[in-house]
Write a protein that holds these residues in place. Structure first.
Motif, PDB file in Angstrom:
ATOM      1  N   GLU A 188       0.729  -1.292  -0.141  1.00  0.00           N
ATOM      2  CA  GLU A 188       0.310  -0.263  -0.075  1.00  0.00           C
ATOM      3  C   GLU A 188       0.877   0.976   0.277  1.00  0.00           C
ATOM      4  O   GLU A 188       0.801   2.654  -0.523  1.00  0.00           O
ATOM      5  CB  GLU A 188      -0.680  -0.025   1.384  1.00  0.00           C
ATOM      6  CG  GLU A 188      -1.906  -1.070   0.996  1.00  0.00           C
ATOM      7  CD  GLU A 188      -2.680  -1.287   0.026  1.00  0.00           C
ATOM      8  OE1 GLU A 188      -2.760  -0.077  -0.523  1.00  0.00           O
ATOM      9  OE2 GLU A 188      -2.778  -2.396  -0.968  1.00  0.00           O
ATOM     10  N   GLY A 189       1.867   1.299   0.972  1.00  0.00           N
ATOM     11  CA  GLY A 189       2.491   2.157   0.923  1.00  0.00           C
ATOM     12  C   GLY A 189       3.793   2.672  -0.658  1.00  0.00           C
ATOM     13  O   GLY A 189       3.351   3.350  -1.171  1.00  0.00           O
ATOM     14  N   GLY A 190       3.625   1.886  -1.326  1.00  0.00           N
ATOM     15  CA  GLY A 190       4.887   1.127  -2.096  1.00  0.00           C
ATOM     16  C   GLY A 190       3.358   1.663  -3.425  1.00  0.00           C
ATOM     17  O   GLY A 190       3.922   2.952  -4.692  1.00  0.00           O
ATOM     18  N   SER A 191       1.788   1.357  -3.601  1.00  0.00           N
ATOM     19  CA  SER A 191       0.977   2.081  -4.791  1.00  0.00           C
ATOM     20  C   SER A 191       1.158   3.515  -4.527  1.00  0.00           C
ATOM     21  O   SER A 191       0.533   3.699  -5.136  1.00  0.00           O
ATOM     22  CB  SER A 191       0.426   1.104  -4.893  1.00  0.00           C
ATOM     23  OG  SER A 191      -0.806   1.310  -3.271  1.00  0.00           O
ATOM     24  N   LEU A 192       1.091   4.058  -3.434  1.00  0.00           N
ATOM     25  CA  LEU A 192       0.986   5.422  -3.289  1.00  0.00           C
ATOM     26  C   LEU A 192       1.526   6.468  -4.335  1.00  0.00           C
ATOM     27  O   LEU A 192       1.613   7.282  -4.734  1.00  0.00           O
ATOM     28  CB  LEU A 192       0.986   5.602  -1.576  1.00  0.00           C
ATOM     29  CG  LEU A 192      -0.505   5.790  -1.207  1.00  0.00           C
ATOM     30  CD1 LEU A 192      -0.241   6.315   0.479  1.00  0.00           C
ATOM     31  CD2 LEU A 192      -1.454   7.236  -1.573  1.00  0.00           C
TER      32      LEU A 192
END
Lengths: 509, 164
Positions: free
Chosen positions: A318-322
């Motif tokens: 989720e952090g990456g996809s932000l």
């Protein structure tokens, strides 16, 4: 111009408002609840919370919505571990070892491992997010359709790793999943394929209905026919005993910190790449952990590492996809597409201007994800011993409830009654696979990756022609896939040649 | 031939028939649409033939059988030999079919609690209070999710449509 340190402090300072903290906590509780209900998932949660963004300041709205989004994946893991019912399609990987642990009476321990791995994975994802922002332009420039095609093929190569049982059964399961993925409208050529003229099949079979059918419904059939609770023969007080309680799961995570870090980096790294999907990240992490393990045969039979690896990847992604979402306005996942809508409602413009003018909010979002991941896990750890009691409920009570909830979940995803037909048929197929030791995991992996493989193959051919294979990064990824496939046979050949290996073979014979 | 052996053979044959049908069906589509489905069908046919051959030749079977198999896998196949297990599988299948038909006929909000009530009343028979509570809870959950959260009609179903 403010320094980075001052900007970070500004981001942290938003937490000094009690209302922001309260909204984040409400978001966490909402997310956990939504995650537990199969079929609601990330998209539905974001869509339901989106209207609340209108009445709030950006900081308050982001605290609520990101809090819910970070927590809902752990909520889905709870049902995946205890009831073999993934809350979202992505949690299917958690069922591979989480549910067998529950069957052994170690449901609380699995929940403890999941909670702690999720929390740490979320934190790792945030660090990757903050570190990647200066480099995301490079990533998006060099990761093109050929590389995406190679990554999808790499994912298919993990079919052999995730499937247990015979080679042919694993391959057939994966091939069936790939074949089923092509049911529906082909967006490249505009051809409806294998739809039998039915409009209901134009959008395909639906990942949620397939997942719920293959895992939840199939398991409920097996549970009812077996006539015993999930954790057969055990009592719920087991969840407090050494080796079975939630804190053992936390200790497992701490002992396997390397697995957590690897899973987190895999999840965050793959989350950076738009269009790949969260489930692929979890499969990769699981496959990597299994390959690296000294006892790979334990995976799929209640190995706690098989819970830790995908859970760390799940929250990290989720952090990456932000990152591409914030930095370029390119949604890293379907959930991020809704986030772009939320940003616009809040008066924020995703893209380079957001990095320039609202960097404090970007840091605030990172901290919200990290803190709410930890908060969700903390709540999960407190509730785990009580929630784990579900694994001791007798089948005649559990089975009708879960089958009904699975059908509701299948319907919620697409709002189409055909989804419950898919869930029913997938349930029968999943049960048959279970009995004959075919691999539902391989089927789901093939089902997810089939459209990606086709889409990126055709894009690559159109843009680069047949020479797209010669792109260096594409070649590297394909080579990695080949090594992944050959590694077990290479290891077996090597051990057969070594004196120690020959001794073991003689002993076995 | 044992029940499990028959089941394995039937499954392999089903895979073969599915792959052949898939290949024939995909040949009707334009080249871009049929490329990957045709490849998949071809691969499936090859793998199924290898699998069928492995049932006949033990050397080949040793090659394709994985070390990952365990006694748990064998015991699941042996469940098919148990008549009580098979009876319960058929029973639950018909109950799931009933749920499916109730949802189509009455909609989720009425179909789901009706199913749970009937199931617990006829099969569990332990506590009327639990039966009523669980049925009501699931009915309320269905109404909340379908009627309130998604704002869909609660009275969707053939029966209501026919009733007008």
């Amino acid at each position: 111009m403010e320094s980075t340190f001052e900007t970070i402090l500004q981001g942290i300072s938003y937490f000094s408002e009690p209302r922001v903290v309260l909204l984040a906590l409400i978001g966490v509780l909402l997310g956990l609840t939504m995650g537990v209900i199969p079929g609601l998932g990330g998209l539905a949660t974001l869509a339901l919370l989106l209207p609340f963004a209108y009445g709030m300041s950006p900081v308050e709205a982001l605290a609520l919505i990101l809090g819910a989004y970070s927590a809902l994946y752990f909520g889905g893991s709870i049902t995946a571990i205890l009831l073999n019912t993934p809350g979202t399609g992505e949690q299917v990987v958690t069922t591979f070892d989480g549910y067998p642990m529950t069957q052994q009476g170690k449901g609380a321990r699995a929940l403890g491992a999941s909670a702690s791995a999720s929390a740490l994975g979320g934190v790792i994802g945030v660090f990757v997010m903050l570190a990647a922002i200066p480099f995301v332009r490079w990533i998006l420039y060099y990761i093109r359709p050929p590389e995406m095609f190679a990554l999808a093929l790499l994912g298919i190569s993990t079919i052999g790793i995730v499937s247990s049982g015979s080679v042919t059964k694993g391959l057939l399961s994966g091939l069936l999943g790939l074949m089923l993925s092509f049911v529906g409208y082909d967006s490249i050529t505009g051809t409806p394929r294998f739809t039998f003229g039915s409009l209901d099949l134009f959008d395909g079979l639906g990942i949620t209905a397939m997942t719920l059918g293959l895992f939840a419904v199939a398991e409920m059939i097996h549970l009812f026919a077996g006539g015993r609770p999930i954790a057969a023969g055990a009592r719920y007080t087991l969840s407090r005993q050494p080796g079975f309680n939630v804190w053992d799961g936390v200790r497992d995570t701490v002992r396997q910190f390397r697995t957590v870090v690897e899973g987190g980096l895999i999840g965050a790294g793959l989350g950076l790449i738009p269009g790949l999907g969260g489930t692929v990240a979890m499969f990769f992490s699981y496959a990597r952990a299994r390959q690296r393990s000294t006892q790979p045969h334990d995976f799929g039979r209640g190995c706690v590492t098989g819970v830790i690896a995908p859970e760390a990847a799940n929250n990290a992604k989720e952090g990456g996809s932000l990152v591409p979402t914030i930095a370029f306005g390119i949604p890293g996942s379907s959930g991020m597409a809704i986030f772009i809508g939320i940003f616009l409602i809040l008066g924020l413009e995703p893209g380079p201007s957001m990095i320039q003018n609202n960097l404090d909010l970007v840091y605030f979002m990172a901290f919200v994800i990290a803190l709410t991941s930890v908060a969700a896990s903390a709540i999960g750890l407190l509730l785990a011993p009580y929630v784990a009691r579900a694994s001791f409920v007798r089948p005649h009570v559990l089975v009708p409830v879960l089958i009904a909830v699975s059908f509701i979940g299948a319907f919620l995803d697409t709002r189409n009654l055909a989804a419950i037909t898919v869930a029913l048929l997938a349930g029968l197929l999943g049960f048959w696979f279970k009995i004959l030791n075919y691999s539902s995991a391989a089927l789901i992996l093939g089902f997810l990756l089939g459209p990606l493989v086709e889409r990126y193959l055709f894009l690559s051919l159109q843009v680069y022609g047949t020479e797209f294979f010669t792109r260096p990064i594409c070649l590297l990824i394909l080579l990695a896939g080949l090594l992944m496939v050959l590694r077990p046979y290479w290891k077996r050949w090597l051990s057969g040649r070594s004196p120690a290996g020959r001794k073991v073979e003689k002993g076995l014979k | 031939m044992s029940v499990s052996r028959s089941a394995e053979l039937i499954t392999s044959v089903c895979f073969l028939l599915l792959a052949v049908w898939y290949l024939v069906e995909s040949s009707r589509y334009m080249p871009g649409a049929r490329l990957i489905p045709s490849i998949l069908a071809g691969c499936t046919i090859v793998v199924v033939l290898v699998q069928l051959a492995s049932y006949r030749f033990s050397g080949l079977r040793a090659l394709v059988e994985s070390e990952k198999s365990s006694s748990a896998d064998t015991s699941r196949k042996e469940l098919l030999q148990d008549p009580a297990y098979r009876r319960r599988v058929i029973l639950i299948f018909f109950w799931i079919l009933l749920l499916y038909l109730l949802i189509l006929a009455l909609g989720f909000v009425v179909g789901i609690p009706s199913f749970v009530f009937l199931f617990l009343a006829l099969l569990d028979r332990k506590s009327w209070l639990l039966t009523v509570l669980l049925s009501s809870a699931l009915g309320a959950l269905s109404y909340f999710l379908i009627g309130i959260l998604l704002n869909l009609r609660w009275d969707s179903g053939w029966l209501w449509t026919w009733w007008g």
